[in-house]
Design an enzyme around this catalytic site. Structure first.
Site, short mmCIF file in Angstrom:
data_model
loop_
_atom_site.label_atom_id
_atom_site.label_comp_id
_atom_site.label_asym_id
_atom_site.label_seq_id
_atom_site.Cartn_x
_atom_site.Cartn_y
_atom_site.Cartn_z
N HIS A 99 8.78 4.44 3.37
CA HIS A 99 9.02 3.13 2.76
C HIS A 99 8.81 2.01 3.78
O HIS A 99 8.18 0.99 3.48
CB HIS A 99 10.44 3.07 2.20
CG HIS A 99 10.82 1.74 1.63
ND1 HIS A 99 10.58 1.39 0.33
CD2 HIS A 99 11.43 0.66 2.20
CE1 HIS A 99 11.01 0.17 0.10
NE2 HIS A 99 11.54 -0.31 1.23
N GLU A 100 9.32 2.21 4.99
CA GLU A 100 9.15 1.18 6.03
C GLU A 100 7.69 1.07 6.47
O GLU A 100 7.22 -0.03 6.77
CB GLU A 100 10.05 1.50 7.23
CG GLU A 100 11.54 1.50 6.91
CD GLU A 100 11.99 0.24 6.18
OE1 GLU A 100 11.45 -0.85 6.48
OE2 GLU A 100 12.87 0.34 5.31
N HIS A 103 5.99 -1.22 4.21
CA HIS A 103 6.13 -2.64 4.59
C HIS A 103 5.12 -3.02 5.68
O HIS A 103 4.56 -4.12 5.66
CB HIS A 103 7.54 -2.92 5.08
CG HIS A 103 8.55 -3.02 3.99
ND1 HIS A 103 8.38 -3.80 2.87
CD2 HIS A 103 9.77 -2.41 3.84
CE1 HIS A 103 9.44 -3.69 2.09
NE2 HIS A 103 10.30 -2.84 2.64
N HIS A 107 2.20 -5.91 5.46
CA HIS A 107 1.99 -6.95 6.46
C HIS A 107 0.55 -6.95 6.95
O HIS A 107 -0.07 -8.01 7.09
CB HIS A 107 2.95 -6.73 7.64
CG HIS A 107 2.86 -7.78 8.69
ND1 HIS A 107 2.71 -7.47 10.04
CD2 HIS A 107 2.87 -9.14 8.63
CE1 HIS A 107 2.65 -8.60 10.72
NE2 HIS A 107 2.74 -9.61 9.91
#
Length: 228
Positions: A99-100, A103, A107
């Site tokens: 999940h991270e 991100h 970005h």
């Protein structure tokens, strides 16, 4: 009213939802933290592999204290993994890590909702700290301008929580796709989805709390307006 505020009842549904969401994410993370993934790699190893596969070689990976404190820092270009995921090879840990990484991919690709959220973050932070102070100072000194300004500031906090939802949902969608592409069995991807869906409920609870807080502010302002 300032000492015993009956408008607090506005928040009860959001408080119940927040307690339930936190209990759900804790229960699912704890359960699937005990189930080892067939990948047989740690969260840190998964993060490095997913980043490298996406060409994000310049993003670092660090460990931080706590549980579910994992996050991606776009300014430092660092994925920070909690002690519960960094050296853990469980399904829950790998799901949170993916999940991270989602991100980080957002970005790198300038995902529009993330760009908007990052731009809103400083204003939302200011509003979160000072909106109620300004609002109640406006009531104390009966300044309609300060009351309206406090409401406008908190409206930006509500908007921030709304923008956050698509960002978090998209990161989870990317995470599941990345894990499936790496060959994670469907049963494990389903388990990851359960963990990430529970985590998403905490963001929905935050949004509900913010919206009801705003409604409460408007109601209080209306009561004092009628007393004027």
């Amino acid at each position: 009213m300032l000492f015993f505020d009956p408008t607090f009842i506005f928040l009860i549904p959001a408080i119940i939802l927040a307690i339930w969401a936190q209990a759900l994410v804790s229960q699912r993370f704890t359960y699937y933290s005990k189930v080892r993934s067939t990948f047989g790699i740690t969260g840190a190893e998964l993060a490095r592999r997913l980043l490298d596969n996406s060409g994000l070689y310049d993003i670092k990976i660090e460990t931080i204290p706590g549980q579910l404190t994992d996050h991606y820092d776009p300014r430092a270009k660092v994925v920070r993994l909690s002690q519960a995921t960094y050296n853990n090879s469980s399904i829950a840990a790998l799901g949170v890590v993916a999940h991270e990484i989602g991100h980080a991919l957002q970005h790198a690709k300038n995902y529009a909702p993330l760009v908007v959220r990052n731009a809103f973050a400083p204003v939302a932070s200011f509003g979160s700290y000072f909106s109620w102070v300004i609002f109640f100072m406006g009531i104390l000194f009966w300044s309609p301008t300060m009351i309206r300004f406090g409401i406008v500031l908190f409206s930006l906090v509500v908007l921030f929580t709304l923008i956050t939802l698509p960002v978090e949902f998209d990161a989870s969608k990317r995470a599941k796709r990345l894990l499936a592409e790496m060959g994670m069995p469907e049963s494990e991807v389903i388990a990851v989805n359960k963990v990430l869906s529970a985590a998403a409920m905490t963001y929905i609870a935050s949004m509900a709390m913010a919206m009801l807080q705003l409604l409460r502010m408007i109601f209080i302002a209306g009561l004092f307006g009628r007393r004027d």
